[in-house]
Write an enzyme that holds these catalytic residues in place. Structure first.
Site, PDB file in Angstrom:
ATOM      1  N   HIS A 129      -2.812   3.536  -4.528  1.00 55.67           N
ATOM      2  CA  HIS A 129      -2.227   3.028  -3.282  1.00 55.67           C
ATOM      3  C   HIS A 129      -0.842   2.436  -3.541  1.00 55.67           C
ATOM      4  O   HIS A 129      -0.502   1.359  -3.055  1.00 55.67           O
ATOM      5  CB  HIS A 129      -3.142   1.985  -2.647  1.00 55.67           C
ATOM      6  CG  HIS A 129      -4.367   2.571  -1.997  1.00 55.67           C
ATOM      7  ND1 HIS A 129      -4.308   3.355  -0.871  1.00 55.67           N
ATOM      8  CD2 HIS A 129      -5.676   2.492  -2.343  1.00 55.67           C
ATOM      9  CE1 HIS A 129      -5.533   3.732  -0.527  1.00 55.67           C
ATOM     10  NE2 HIS A 129      -6.386   3.240  -1.417  1.00 55.67           N
TER      11      HIS A 129
ATOM     12  N   GLU B 127      -9.893   3.159  -5.127  1.00 59.14           N
ATOM     13  CA  GLU B 127      -9.529   4.518  -4.740  1.00 59.14           C
ATOM     14  C   GLU B 127      -8.352   5.066  -5.549  1.00 59.14           C
ATOM     15  O   GLU B 127      -7.367   5.566  -4.996  1.00 59.14           O
ATOM     16  CB  GLU B 127      -9.195   4.561  -3.242  1.00 59.14           C
ATOM     17  CG  GLU B 127     -10.375   4.177  -2.358  1.00 59.14           C
ATOM     18  CD  GLU B 127     -10.035   4.197  -0.874  1.00 59.14           C
ATOM     19  OE1 GLU B 127     -10.915   4.553  -0.070  1.00 59.14           O
ATOM     20  OE2 GLU B 127      -8.888   3.848  -0.518  1.00 59.14           O
TER      21      GLU B 127
ATOM     22  N   ASP C  68       0.870  -1.179   0.000  1.00 55.93           N
ATOM     23  CA  ASP C  68       0.000   0.000   0.000  1.00 55.93           C
ATOM     24  C   ASP C  68       0.900   1.220   0.000  1.00 55.93           C
ATOM     25  O   ASP C  68       2.120   1.102  -0.143  1.00 55.93           O
ATOM     26  CB  ASP C  68      -0.953  -0.016   1.203  1.00 55.93           C
ATOM     27  CG  ASP C  68      -2.313   0.603   0.872  1.00 55.93           C
ATOM     28  OD1 ASP C  68      -2.360   1.813   0.573  1.00 55.93           O
ATOM     29  OD2 ASP C  68      -3.316  -0.126   0.886  1.00 55.93           O
TER      30      ASP C  68
END
Length: 498
Positions: free
Chosen positions: A232, A296, A172
């Site tokens: 990410h 995202e 991440d």
């Protein structure tokens, strides 16, 4: 989890020291685990015998019976009378039955202080198999790194509760946690971040990964690794900034959130890098699924990137949303060429799903429903019921995202993974569900356990048992005894009602 069918045929009875466990060669690994557990419970270590003839001496018989096809791939039958008999058509089924037998043994041990060398077991007949094939728990080790010893303990706790999938979130923005030999900076740079308390981080070597994978396999837990893309990805970009749209430089973030810098979708080197990373990853994890994230992903850098805009034009894509879909299709092709199936968060629906992609529906159930209607398999993990980083009560001191509200034990138990909107033919695409633990607010293994349990116990019953076997008052009553088992395992669970 509550068994599919249980018949109590008599009272609890004491079974004297178990001299032997009888089994065939295929069932021997299960018998060895049981022998070790009996030894830890009673102090007596039964020998393993390749025979089922002398039941009076063995007292426990374990049989791999292919004729019991009615039990499916993971079901089992357990009979406790003058002796114990465990049958299943597969080794996985025997292992699941072993967990039930262990729980009954542990339950008997709790009230058996007067004679610890004797097993107390209820006379009963149990025929059992799971409702869903995907019964998972997730753990994010990027935000806070967890040592190998705890990963193994976590797997043990999952197996004890008949979970069969461990979703290991390995990369991440805040840290890259898996050694990739072709790209050493992923761990020498990407695994570490500067915090007010000093340098923080860590990673797993490939040898450690192999060891954990083998450990999980012995417990019939499949590990699904996750490598985040295209968003990410700040930890990877800090190590290799040329894979970004701007060229950096970057630092591994020490704060949480969503960052604009992502992999450059117009750069062919991005996909060469990902293919090489996935080469090494796929060699380490034998399971069929690899999770590629897909969630995202901001589009701001792509809008300003000449290479990304050229890709959109050359591929005749529908803007940046189409570019993300194209990116995920490429990821799917890379994995398919390596014999793997792609799974991603429900944002991979945007712009059209890649062939054979499986969707993990986290923003509610709608993404999973839409994917199933398109003929894709889905795993349900909506934030409303399955995010175990959310607070468990409104009490002061409860950590977690305040904006997210509370997901208490009763709410988890009320979860129904099968959407009513799907007809019987489409319901086959719902593989199951999982609980997710994002570790922004969990700095230690003890805190992970506190957030996972007993909510994971509630989820395990929802995923294993049929809806008619699930009732909240009954679960709440049974939970007290199960928490005593957790005490015996020294699990740092949250006490319900506190």
């Amino acid at each position: 989890p509550r068994p599919a069918r249980t018949s109590i045929t008599g009272p609890w009875r004491a079974i004297g020291p178990i001299a032997a466990i009888a089994c065939d060669d295929l069932a021997r690994p299960i018998a060895l685990v049981l022998s070790d557990h009996i030894h830890s419970t009673t102090g007596v270590k039964p020998r393993i015998e390749r025979s089922t003839l002398d039941r009076r001496q063995s007292r426990i018989v374990i049989e791999l019976d292919s004729a019991r096809s009615d039990l499916g791939d993971e079901g089992y039958a357990l009979t406790i009378d003058s002796f114990v008999k465990l049958q299943a058509p597969t080794a996985h089924g025997l292992f699941n039955g072993l967990q039930t037998l262990r729980q009954l043994m542990d339950q008997g041990a709790i009230g058996n202080d007067a004679n610890p060398s004797s097993l107390r077991l209820p006379a009963c007949e149990i025929v059992d198999q799971p409702r869903f094939k995907w019964r998972g728990m997730h753990l994010d080790v990027s935000r806070h790194f967890m040592p190998v010893e705890f990963i193994k303990r976590y797997i043990d706790l999952l197996a004890y509760h008949k979970f069969n999938v461990f979703h290991w979130h390995l990369t991440d923005d805040q840290g890259w946690r898996i050694e990739i030999k072709r790209y050493p900076k992923l761990t020498s740079v990407g695994a570490w971040r500067d915090t007010l308390a000093g340098r923080y981080g860590g990673f797993y070597t490939q040898e450690e990964i192999r060891n954990v994978v083998a450990y999980a396999a012995e417990r019939f837990v499949t590990i699904v690794p996750e490598i985040e893309m295209p968003g990410h990805s700040m930890a990877a970009l800090a190590a290799y900034p040329d894979l970004s749209c701007t060229g950096g430089p970057f630092k591994v973030p020490a704060t949480w959130g969503v960052f604009d810098d992502v992999y450059c979708a117009g750069n062919d080197e991005t996909f060469e890098f990902l293919a090489n990373v996935l080469d090494e990853l796929c060699a380490l994890f034998p399971g069929q699924y690899v999770h590629v994230g897909g969630d995202e992903c901001p589009k701001a850098r792509w809008k300003d990137c000449a290479r990304c805009q050229a890709r959109i034009a050359n591929q005749k894509l529908d803007g940046e949303a189409g570019l993300q879909s194209w990116f995920m299709h490429r990821a799917g092709e890379i994995l398919a060429a390596r014999g793997k199936r792609m799974i991603g968060w429900d944002e991979i629906l945007e712009g059209g799903l890649a062939p054979n992609a499986t969707v993990m529906s986290w923003r509610g159930m709608d993404g999973g429903i839409a994917a199933a209607k398109e003929g894709h398999d889905v795993v349900m993990c909506p934030t409303s019921h399955c995010y175990f980083d959310y607070r468990q009560s409104h009490a002061l001191g409860e950590r977690g995202p305040i904006w997210a509200g509370v997901t208490d034990l009763e709410k988890v138990y009320s979860f129904e993974p099968m959407p009513g909107e799907l007809d019987a033919d489409l319901q086959r695409h719902v593989l199951g569900a999982q609980g997710n633990l994002w570790t922004e607010w969990m700095e230690t293994p003890a805190h992970v356990e506190y957030m996972a349990f007993p909510r994971a116990i509630a989820l395990s019953e929802v995923l294993w048992s049929s809806p008619e076997r699930c009732d909240w008052p009954g679960f709440r009553e049974r939970l007290g005894l199960h928490l005593k088992r957790m005490d015996a395992m020294d699990v740092n669970y949250r006490k319900p009602g506190v």
